[in-house]
Design an enzyme around this catalytic site. Structure first.
Site, short mmCIF file in Angstrom:
data_model
loop_
_atom_site.label_atom_id
_atom_site.label_comp_id
_atom_site.label_asym_id
_atom_site.label_seq_id
_atom_site.Cartn_x
_atom_site.Cartn_y
_atom_site.Cartn_z
CD GLU A 1 32.40 42.67 32.24
OE1 GLU A 1 33.27 43.71 32.23
OE2 GLU A 1 31.36 42.58 31.95
CB CYS B 1 37.78 46.47 36.76
SG CYS B 1 36.06 46.51 37.33
CD GLU C 1 43.33 47.26 35.58
OE1 GLU C 1 43.68 46.04 35.44
OE2 GLU C 1 42.16 47.59 35.88
N GLY D 1 39.07 39.51 35.16
CA GLY D 1 40.36 39.72 35.86
C GLY D 1 41.43 40.42 34.83
CB SER D 2 44.82 41.22 34.63
OG SER D 2 45.24 39.66 34.22
CB THR D 3 43.90 43.17 29.63
OG1 THR D 3 42.68 43.93 29.90
CG2 THR D 3 44.20 43.29 28.16
CD GLU D 4 50.29 39.77 32.20
OE1 GLU D 4 49.82 40.55 33.11
OE2 GLU D 4 51.20 39.15 32.57
N GLY E 1 43.07 37.54 30.39
CA GLY E 1 42.14 37.48 29.40
C GLY E 1 42.61 36.92 28.11
P1 NAP Z 1 44.05 38.16 37.21
O1 NAP Z 1 45.55 37.82 37.49
O2 NAP Z 1 43.86 38.18 35.73
O3 NAP Z 1 43.28 36.71 37.74
C1 NAP Z 1 42.00 36.66 37.52
C2 NAP Z 1 41.73 35.20 37.85
O4 NAP Z 1 42.20 34.32 36.87
C3 NAP Z 1 42.23 34.75 39.13
O5 NAP Z 1 41.20 33.47 39.68
C4 NAP Z 1 43.38 34.13 38.97
O6 NAP Z 1 44.04 32.77 39.69
C5 NAP Z 1 42.85 33.47 37.23
N1 NAP Z 1 44.21 32.99 36.44
C6 NAP Z 1 45.26 33.46 36.51
N2 NAP Z 1 46.28 32.95 35.45
C7 NAP Z 1 45.29 32.23 34.69
C8 NAP Z 1 45.34 31.36 33.66
N3 NAP Z 1 46.53 31.39 32.93
N4 NAP Z 1 44.17 30.82 33.14
C9 NAP Z 1 43.21 30.89 33.70
N5 NAP Z 1 42.98 31.64 34.54
C10 NAP Z 1 44.06 32.42 35.44
O7 NAP Z 1 43.50 39.24 38.05
P2 NAP Z 1 43.62 39.78 39.58
O8 NAP Z 1 44.98 40.45 39.63
O9 NAP Z 1 43.09 38.68 40.34
O10 NAP Z 1 42.67 40.98 39.69
C11 NAP Z 1 42.84 42.02 39.09
C12 NAP Z 1 42.47 42.44 37.67
O11 NAP Z 1 41.11 42.12 37.46
C13 NAP Z 1 42.58 43.86 37.38
O12 NAP Z 1 43.29 43.79 35.81
C14 NAP Z 1 41.07 44.46 36.89
O13 NAP Z 1 40.71 45.32 36.31
C15 NAP Z 1 40.21 42.97 36.81
N6 NAP Z 1 38.90 43.24 36.98
C16 NAP Z 1 38.19 43.54 36.14
C17 NAP Z 1 36.55 43.42 36.48
C18 NAP Z 1 35.61 44.08 35.30
O14 NAP Z 1 34.50 43.87 35.68
N7 NAP Z 1 35.94 44.42 34.02
C19 NAP Z 1 36.20 43.37 37.80
C20 NAP Z 1 37.13 43.32 38.62
C21 NAP Z 1 38.52 42.83 38.50
P3 NAP Z 1 44.88 33.19 40.74
O15 NAP Z 1 45.07 34.47 40.81
O16 NAP Z 1 44.14 32.35 41.84
O17 NAP Z 1 46.21 32.18 40.56
#
Ligand code: NAP
Ligand code: MG
Length: 496
Positions: free
Chosen positions: A269, A303, A400, A247-250, A252
């Site tokens: 990731e 990503c 990003e 997911g996002s770096t934030e 993470g």
């Molecule tokens: P995200 O907001 O970071 O969410 C990712 C996951 O984390 C979701 O299931 C989300 O739940 C959960 N989450 C949110 N807040 C959390 C917390 N406080 N504690 C634990 N889990 C929490 O990312 P996204 O907007 O879904 O996806 C886009 C991001 O993913 C981009 O930054 C992209 O670069 C990254 N990404 C990276 C890769 C890689 O392999 N490097 C691959 C794909 C995507 P909910 O959203 O359901 O609330």
């Protein structure tokens, strides 16, 4: 009952039945009760209509799922490797059998074109399970010759890390589940999967296929809901041994903080701001096509998207003109139409975020080459967008955007392009277009990224480690490195 929606797509009967279900969590091989629980509407990004509901999980649901995974761990780790391999292979077969249904679910839930979902997401999920099926029977330790005095036979064994939480994003829902489940199961771990709240449907269907494939109850549990509730509870849980997050770096960083209570292992990731350098000797057509594919595929919600391109000034105008044409002729629309090349963004909120980046960039003086607006009045569509004339510190260059938005600049000197490329908190992928082999080796050394690709897209492959330098992540998925994330090494000394 077969239904149709605004876009004219006829939902197939088995998918409609699935959408109409009262969904709940999948814990210990059962759908957990859903009475009286809060639900989250599932929105189709193409039609903006509610197509289903999922349960908003709680910390108690996470407790239940963790207990189930803990209970299932001793028996699952003891399953013989060949038997585990057969189960993983069977999962792949069942995904293949149900490919039409899973494809349709990904299209309805995420908005991506049907063809992309089938040939990309679903095909790659199948490949991932088959790849890691092969690894089940190839896990072993080493013997060590010791320097200390005495007769000691020493060896290492690889053991599963234990109970792992898997938290995934919405951009490739089924595939991200496969990337995590396949190596975790191959290693002998038991799991709690938390899909993204926007796109949980394929994970719920996958849970049923896992059971059909012979995955014992409790080995894979799925808890749906919000990240700040379910994801946070998983990351902080004292009885979870590891969290694997994409997911996002934030977020993470939040996971890392939450994990400190029991110092669980964490792999990440995260995001990227991947550069594409186009040198003067590059094939202009190929380079332009690759740059366009790299940022417009999946509407830029990747990503590893190539969101910045640095093109040598001598060919800048030629490449930019081709990019401009490609952006303007890209067929945007509902993803069930066979000629659609780009679907909507995943949600209204996400489209607002993308648009804000573009609007702010224009306000602060950069040039809009093309795009920068929404499309139509239904669906979260956004035009393929190209921006130039930015400054290196501008948010659109540093952050990003996760949308179909490309920053394209001209460079004069290769070291300048290297410096711009590396001027980022991220380091996921760097792509380069040049035929000069000496320059390739020079750049392979100088560029700061987990993957460097010359004259090739640089998309992932199960046999090639994938992950980030700098704030793009911790650890690598895929290949033996990916398996290692779910194993730990035990050293054994036997005096004789
Ligand atoms: P995200 O907001 O970071 O969410 C990712 C996951 O984390 C979701 O299931 C989300 O739940 C959960 N989450 C949110 N807040 C959390 C917390 N406080 N504690 C634990 N889990 C929490 O990312 P996204 O907007 O879904 O996806 C886009 C991001 O993913 C981009 O930054 C992209 O670069 C990254 N990404 C990276 C890769 C890689 O392999 N490097 C691959 C794909 C995507 P909910 O959203 O359901 O609330
Ligand atoms: Mg959705």
């Amino acid at each position: 009952m077969s239904a149709s929606n605004d876009s004219g797509f006829r939902v197939s009967p088995d998918v409609q039945n699935f959408l109409d279900r009262r969904h709940s969590h999948f814990i210990n091989g059962q759908w957990s009760g859903d009475s009286g629980r809060d639900s989250i509407p599932v929105i189709n990004p193409t039609t903006e209509t509610v197509i289903s509901h999922i349960v908003a999980g709680t910390a108690e649901d996470v407790d239940d799922a963790v207990s189930a995974a803990r209970g299932a761990f001793p028996a699952w780790r003891a399953v013989k490797p060949a038997a585990r391999a057969q189960i993983l292979w069977k999962i792949a077969d069942l995904i293949e059998r149900d490919a039409p249904m899973l494809t349709e679910l990904e299209f309805l839930d995420n908005g991506k074109p049907l063809l992309h979902a089938r040939r990309g997401d679903v095909a790659a999920a199948i490949e991932t399970f088959r790849y890691f099926a092969g690894w089940c029977t190839k896990i072993y330790g080493r013997t060590a010759t010791l320097s200390k005095p005495g007769n000691i036979h020493a060896y290492t064994v690889k053991e599963p890390v234990g109970v792992v939480g898997l938290i995934i994003p919405w951009n490739f829902p089924l595939l991200m589940a496969a990337w995590k489940l396949a190596p975790a199961l191959a290693a002998g771990c038991t799991t709690i999967l938390k899909p993204a709240e926007e796109t949980s449907l394929s994970a719920l269907r996958l849970a049923e296929l896992l059971t059909e494939a012979g995955v014992p109850d409790g080995v894979v549990n799925v808890v749906t809901g919000y990240g700040h509730v379910v994801g946070a509870a998983l990351a902080a849980h004292d009885n979870v041994d590891k969290v694997s997050f994409t997911g996002s770096t934030e977020v993470g960083k939040l996971i890392v903080r939450a994990a400190t209570g029991n110092l669980k292992k964490v792999s990440l990731e995260l995001g990227g701001k991947s550069p594409v350098i186009v040198l003067p000797d590059a094939d202009v057509d190929q380079a332009a096509q690759s740059v366009a594919d790299g940022i417009f595929h999946n509407a830029g919600q990747i990503c590893a998207a190539g969101s910045r391109t640095y093109i040598h000034r001598s060919i800048y105008d030629a490449v930019l003109e081709k990019l401009h044409t490609k952006a303007e002729t890209l067929r945007i629309g509902p993803g069930h139409k066979p000629d659609t090349q780009m679907g909507p963004l995943v949600s209204a909120k996400h489209r607002q975020r993308v648009a804000r980046y573009v609007d702010n960039s224009i306000k602060s003086g950069s040039t809009l080459v093309t795009g920068g607006t929404t499309v139509g009045d239904c669906g979260f569509f956004y035009k393929p967008t190209i921006i130039s004339g930015t400054t290196i510190q501008a948010p659109i260059v540093q952050e990003e955007v996760f949308g179909p938005v490309l920053v394209a600049e001209a460079y004069d000197d290769l070291d300048q392009a290297i410096s711009w490329s590396n001027n980022s908190i991220y380091g996921l992928v760097a792509r380069v277009w040049t035929k000069d082999i000496a320059v390739q080796h020079y750049l392979a050394e100088k560029l700061e990224a987990g993957t460097i690709s010359f004259n090739a897209g640089g998309g992932p492959d199960p046999n090639l480690p994938f992950g980030g330098y700098k704030q793009s992540g911790w650890g690598r998925e895929h290949g033996e490195d990916g398996l290692e994330l779910f194993l730990q090494t035990k050293s054994v000394l036997v005096g004789y």
